[in-house]
Design a protein around this motif. Structure first.
Motif, PDB file in Angstrom:
ATOM      1  N   GLU A 127       0.771  -1.390   0.036  1.00  0.00           N
ATOM      2  CA  GLU A 127       0.023   0.069   0.114  1.00  0.00           C
ATOM      3  C   GLU A 127       0.838   1.435  -0.277  1.00  0.00           C
ATOM      4  O   GLU A 127       0.499   2.153  -0.643  1.00  0.00           O
ATOM      5  CB  GLU A 127      -0.926  -0.128   1.250  1.00  0.00           C
ATOM      6  CG  GLU A 127      -1.886   1.222   1.422  1.00  0.00           C
ATOM      7  CD  GLU A 127      -2.347   1.321   2.607  1.00  0.00           C
ATOM      8  OE1 GLU A 127      -2.363   0.268   3.601  1.00  0.00           O
ATOM      9  OE2 GLU A 127      -2.885   2.634   3.107  1.00  0.00           O
ATOM     10  N   GLN A 128       1.658   1.343   0.495  1.00  0.00           N
ATOM     11  CA  GLN A 128       3.083   2.335   0.758  1.00  0.00           C
ATOM     12  C   GLN A 128       2.116   3.477   1.601  1.00  0.00           C
ATOM     13  O   GLN A 128       2.527   4.618   1.805  1.00  0.00           O
ATOM     14  CB  GLN A 128       3.224   3.074  -0.475  1.00  0.00           C
ATOM     15  CG  GLN A 128       3.990   2.011  -1.461  1.00  0.00           C
ATOM     16  CD  GLN A 128       4.481   2.771  -2.594  1.00  0.00           C
ATOM     17  OE1 GLN A 128       3.715   2.887  -3.611  1.00  0.00           O
ATOM     18  NE2 GLN A 128       5.766   3.084  -2.685  1.00  0.00           N
ATOM     19  N   GLY A 129       0.967   3.204   2.345  1.00  0.00           N
ATOM     20  CA  GLY A 129       0.236   3.978   2.983  1.00  0.00           C
ATOM     21  C   GLY A 129      -0.164   3.216   4.272  1.00  0.00           C
ATOM     22  O   GLY A 129      -0.007   2.022   4.673  1.00  0.00           O
ATOM     23  N   PRO A 130      -0.675   4.036   5.404  1.00  0.00           N
ATOM     24  CA  PRO A 130      -1.007   3.550   6.733  1.00  0.00           C
ATOM     25  C   PRO A 130      -2.579   2.773   6.867  1.00  0.00           C
ATOM     26  O   PRO A 130      -2.772   2.343   7.858  1.00  0.00           O
ATOM     27  CB  PRO A 130      -0.744   4.557   7.533  1.00  0.00           C
ATOM     28  CG  PRO A 130      -1.281   5.852   6.823  1.00  0.00           C
ATOM     29  CD  PRO A 130      -0.880   5.439   5.455  1.00  0.00           C
ATOM     30  N   VAL A 131      -3.346   2.945   5.896  1.00  0.00           N
ATOM     31  CA  VAL A 131      -4.719   2.703   6.019  1.00  0.00           C
ATOM     32  C   VAL A 131      -5.043   1.402   6.272  1.00  0.00           C
ATOM     33  O   VAL A 131      -5.684   1.149   7.173  1.00  0.00           O
ATOM     34  CB  VAL A 131      -5.538   3.094   4.718  1.00  0.00           C
ATOM     35  CG1 VAL A 131      -7.102   2.951   4.708  1.00  0.00           C
ATOM     36  CG2 VAL A 131      -5.281   4.705   4.255  1.00  0.00           C
ATOM     37  N   GLY A 178       6.400  19.586   0.533  1.00  0.00           N
ATOM     38  CA  GLY A 178       7.342  18.832   1.015  1.00  0.00           C
ATOM     39  C   GLY A 178       8.737  19.536   0.922  1.00  0.00           C
ATOM     40  O   GLY A 178       9.752  19.200   1.550  1.00  0.00           O
ATOM     41  N   GLY A 183      -2.906   6.429  -3.583  1.00  0.00           N
ATOM     42  CA  GLY A 183      -2.497   7.618  -3.340  1.00  0.00           C
ATOM     43  C   GLY A 183      -1.217   7.726  -4.254  1.00  0.00           C
ATOM     44  O   GLY A 183      -0.651   9.145  -4.619  1.00  0.00           O
ATOM     45  N   ALA A 184      -0.502   6.773  -4.557  1.00  0.00           N
ATOM     46  CA  ALA A 184       0.703   7.088  -5.363  1.00  0.00           C
ATOM     47  C   ALA A 184       0.573   6.599  -6.724  1.00  0.00           C
ATOM     48  O   ALA A 184      -0.474   5.741  -7.282  1.00  0.00           O
ATOM     49  CB  ALA A 184       1.862   6.012  -4.761  1.00  0.00           C
ATOM     50  N   ASP A 187       3.373   0.751   9.441  1.00  0.00           N
ATOM     51  CA  ASP A 187       3.624   2.100   9.734  1.00  0.00           C
ATOM     52  C   ASP A 187       3.261   2.875   8.742  1.00  0.00           C
ATOM     53  O   ASP A 187       3.816   4.170   8.699  1.00  0.00           O
ATOM     54  CB  ASP A 187       5.034   2.543  10.341  1.00  0.00           C
ATOM     55  CG  ASP A 187       5.115   1.788  11.915  1.00  0.00           C
ATOM     56  OD1 ASP A 187       4.329   1.418  12.448  1.00  0.00           O
ATOM     57  OD2 ASP A 187       6.399   1.443  12.001  1.00  0.00           O
ATOM     58  N   ILE A 238       4.796   3.164   5.940  1.00  0.00           N
ATOM     59  CA  ILE A 238       6.320   3.680   5.450  1.00  0.00           C
ATOM     60  C   ILE A 238       6.690   2.892   4.360  1.00  0.00           C
ATOM     61  O   ILE A 238       6.546   1.726   4.258  1.00  0.00           O
ATOM     62  CB  ILE A 238       7.395   3.426   6.365  1.00  0.00           C
ATOM     63  CG1 ILE A 238       7.052   4.375   7.799  1.00  0.00           C
ATOM     64  CG2 ILE A 238       8.672   3.701   6.132  1.00  0.00           C
ATOM     65  CD1 ILE A 238       7.907   4.093   9.049  1.00  0.00           C
ATOM     66  N   HIS A 270       9.472   3.938   0.380  1.00  0.00           N
ATOM     67  CA  HIS A 270      10.566   4.700  -0.078  1.00  0.00           C
ATOM     68  C   HIS A 270      11.422   4.764   1.315  1.00  0.00           C
ATOM     69  O   HIS A 270      11.880   6.168   1.281  1.00  0.00           O
ATOM     70  CB  HIS A 270       9.943   5.891  -0.611  1.00  0.00           C
ATOM     71  CG  HIS A 270       9.500   5.863  -1.989  1.00  0.00           C
ATOM     72  ND1 HIS A 270       8.903   6.788  -2.895  1.00  0.00           N
ATOM     73  CD2 HIS A 270       9.061   4.510  -2.646  1.00  0.00           C
ATOM     74  CE1 HIS A 270       8.503   6.338  -4.033  1.00  0.00           C
ATOM     75  NE2 HIS A 270       8.610   5.099  -3.806  1.00  0.00           N
ATOM     76  N   GLY A 282       1.205  10.911  -1.010  1.00  0.00           N
ATOM     77  CA  GLY A 282       0.009  10.424  -1.702  1.00  0.00           C
ATOM     78  C   GLY A 282      -0.796   9.475  -1.014  1.00  0.00           C
ATOM     79  O   GLY A 282      -2.021   9.345  -1.022  1.00  0.00           O
ATOM     80  N   THR A 283      -0.048   8.792  -0.224  1.00  0.00           N
ATOM     81  CA  THR A 283      -0.942   7.543   0.259  1.00  0.00           C
ATOM     82  C   THR A 283      -1.290   7.662   1.796  1.00  0.00           C
ATOM     83  O   THR A 283      -1.993   6.791   2.487  1.00  0.00           O
ATOM     84  CB  THR A 283       0.017   6.362   0.266  1.00  0.00           C
ATOM     85  OG1 THR A 283       1.349   6.498   1.025  1.00  0.00           O
ATOM     86  CG2 THR A 283       0.413   5.697  -1.014  1.00  0.00           C
ATOM     87  N   LEU A 304      11.725  16.582  -0.027  1.00  0.00           N
ATOM     88  CA  LEU A 304      11.330  16.026  -1.283  1.00  0.00           C
ATOM     89  C   LEU A 304       9.900  16.281  -1.657  1.00  0.00           C
ATOM     90  O   LEU A 304       9.141  16.437  -0.572  1.00  0.00           O
ATOM     91  CB  LEU A 304      11.674  14.678  -1.542  1.00  0.00           C
ATOM     92  CG  LEU A 304      13.054  14.124  -1.092  1.00  0.00           C
ATOM     93  CD1 LEU A 304      12.999  12.604  -0.958  1.00  0.00           C
ATOM     94  CD2 LEU A 304      13.726  14.373  -2.521  1.00  0.00           C
TER      95      LEU A 304
END
Lengths: 418, 418
Positions: free
Chosen positions: A192-196, A265, A355-356, A378, A380, A382, B228-229, B273
């Motif tokens: 996912e690269q996100g926390p959802v 950012g 989102g990415a 988490d 997290i 990248h 994004g995520t 970034l």
């Protein structure tokens, strides 16, 4: 329903670990920038596994690589894919999971004696990350005609080397022309690269599409002056305008509500001294929304407010677009199939946008495409701390197998096409 | 009143230009950092002029230099001074005007046959700017006992060289002990370095004191995450907290009103970034007020609000003091004398605090001290565009002469003490 395919999780995790040792960083994670010697070594390892299985391996002129297991019939393949390049502080899962997960599906199917009507393929695409060469999703974009080959070959990376030179340096370019890979269906398993998912305790994200992305660089020009001797009323503080824009970006996200997100950012002030009013501020604003009209509304409000802040401070403002992608909606039927597959396997799940950006969005205009998310610890990515546990990976691969085999027309040993 | 002393403006401007050629920068202005070979060359030029006039030249252990014209009586001198070091992108006037203006007063008095009861002196002090060695106002601070000599000699500059080593390298240290220069009165002519006099069309600033200065570095620690995520509700955006602090600094200055000023000159985000939520932000806040209680109130509000912004975003905040000076009030009688002198000479003027630090504030606790400001074009200083026209300099020097000679007990050719 047909029986769940048994995958070999240890084999998959072993491959993820082996690929992760190429470009490994001291503290964990890895750096395998596109078309570097590390990328070349990763490509050799993965295509070796492809060949070990007896798959037909093809490489196109931009270095995209795909491996096909023939179906009972000819025709376009069901492609499972993603990328194996990483950012400079990358983890072991981003991209890699979609490629090695797809490989695991094919190898498990072969071992189980499961055939398909359509060919089944696994693929990886050049420079998805965009960390060495802009734009990102380069290989899939070229393959699907979204990006022009000659323009892309001339792009120069952060190290001054062009894409064409980098391809030649590691021998990554093949003979297949752009467009040779025309999938019947494109499926991408990804972290996912996100926390959802983690926050909600769910196993699977049924990805409905990719958020539209708007990246803008804003430059504010004011006037440098002494921080002690210049009355407030006579200031033209570029840094203050930048700060107000950053606060406004958050206010927009709050006002619009999910899935709108907004991030500042980067902020760079000139001359960046404690006792000098900044004469120049350069900042970036990253806005994303799954709805194009809402994204445009967010942009309009941000730009109007930024102009107003600059005017009130007697500063000049300019902006340039760094990136702009409209939202992508994945094929409704295929998304339904992913959701139904998750339910059939008894996996907790939710629909969600990505989102990415991902290679899948480059395929979406040309063929039914969809994505499957598994949780990121988490949230997290990248980051060398990127992590998804084996027991969280397994459900994703099982679901990928379920959907891919069904789309390809699964034929079990007893010879019955599903 | 006594006749206005006739000064030789061409001679003064010629000397300012000659000193400005030492360390001259290609685009104008000059770089004459403290205790460098350029500073040594500047010291030699200026002390040569002192000696040409037959003045008694003295140098102390920290490199402060003063030149005395004896009075009819012995006793402490009336000292006119400032500094001849510059910042890295300095102009020709900051500091230099106070030194060469003082020299011009003494030379003009000699030529006019004007004597004084008390000795009259001109002086320059080591490393006022603090551009090579911290703290600033170093020489005057040591001379007046505000700074400890041994501690200061051990300070290491931006180039890794200590003050003691730098003094030795150019032979700038003399034999006079700290405290040998004990003025009866200290007077400093200086460019305003701000836009107020120009904006109001006035010739003279009657400086009432130096604003208190509070420099704080604030570090905000959040969590890096994908732009994004990561849903807005799950963010810990250190950059947003920094932006809100910067906006609050301006709000405090607006609410408190003049002479309160507030500046955020530096903001650094990590990882900086476009598509990563900042995990770390470091910013500086420069607060100044002529009233210590008001300055403390501004600090208290800023720090409380900064903590609140950090807490609301789930970030940690720490801060450290980079510099803190209480406001300095100049001697009321001497300030009145400067104001009366301006009126007597028919010069437009206003009372104003100095927003910047000056050597005069180091003398103020020990002897009656005051400053005279002349306009700065566009309010610009510490910049190669720093400029004050000759016709704006002349009134400042005439007023300096008027006040200094009166304080020293002017005796004209006819032998009458004023």
């Amino acid at each position: 329903m047909t029986a769940d395919l048994t995958i070999d999780l240890d084999r998959l995790m072993g491959r993820i670990a082996a690929l992760g040792r190429i470009g490994a960083l001291p503290g964990g994670g890895c750096k395998r920038l596109a078309l570097t010697p590390e990328d070349a070594e990763g490509r050799a390892l993965v295509t070796g596994w492809f060949r070990d299985l007896g798959l037909d391996v093809h490489t196109d002129v931009i270095g995209n690589c795909w491996a096909i297991r023939p179906g009972r019939s000819s025709g376009a393949p069901v492609v499972m894919g993603s990328h194996i390049d990483t950012v400079a502080t990358g983890g072991l899962y981003d991209g890699v999971l979609g490629v090695l997960g797809g490989l695991e599906v094919i190898e498990s199917a072969i071992q189980a004696g499961i055939e398909t009507e359509r060919p089944l393929a696994v693929a990886f695409f050049t420079n998805e990350e965009g960390a060495r060469f802009a734009p990102d999703m380069m290989g899939s974009g070229v393959a699907q005609g979204g990006l022009d080959l000659d323009e892309i070959l001339a792009k120069v990376g952060i190290d001054g080397v062009s894409v064409a030179e980098a391809l030649a340096a590691i021998g990554a370019a093949g003979s297949h022309p752009v467009g040779a890979l025309a999938p019947d269906t494109y499926l991408e398993l990804h972290i996912e690269q996100g926390p959802v998912l983690e926050a909600e305790g769910l196993a699977i994200g049924v990805v409905t599409g990719v958020q539209g992305i708007s990246w803008t660089e804003i430059t504010v020009e004011g006037q440098a002056a002494h921080a002690g001797t210049t009355p407030m009323a006579l200031r033209h503080d570029a840094g203050l305008v930048a700060a107000r824009i950053a606060a406004e970006a958050r206010a927009i996200a709050d006002a619009f509500g999910p899935p709108q997100v907004a991030t500042v950012g980067r902020i760079a002030l000139t001359p960046d001294l404690v006792n000098v009013i900044p004469e120049r501020a350069v900042l970036t604003v990253d806005l994303r929304n799954a709805d194009e009209a809402r994204l445009q509304a967010a942009e309009a409000r941000l730009f109007a407010q930024a102009e107003a802040f600059a005017a009130a401070e007697g500063c000049r403002l300019s902006r340039r677009t760094l990136a702009r992608f409209e939202p992508v909606a994945f094929d409704a039927t295929l998304v339904d199939a992913v959701e139904a597959g998750a339910a059939a396997l008894g996996l907790t799940h939710r629909r969600m946008p990505s989102g990415a950006g991902h290679d899948a969005q480059m395929f979406a205009p040309r063929c039914p495409s969809a994505m499957i998310f598994v949780p990121s610890q988490d949230g997290i990515s990248h980051n060398i701390r990127e992590y998804t546990a084996p027991e969280e990976i397994a459900p994703g691969v099982r679901l990928l197998a379920q959907v891919a085999l069904a789309r390809a027309g699964r034929v079990d040993q007893k010879g019955q096409t599903e």
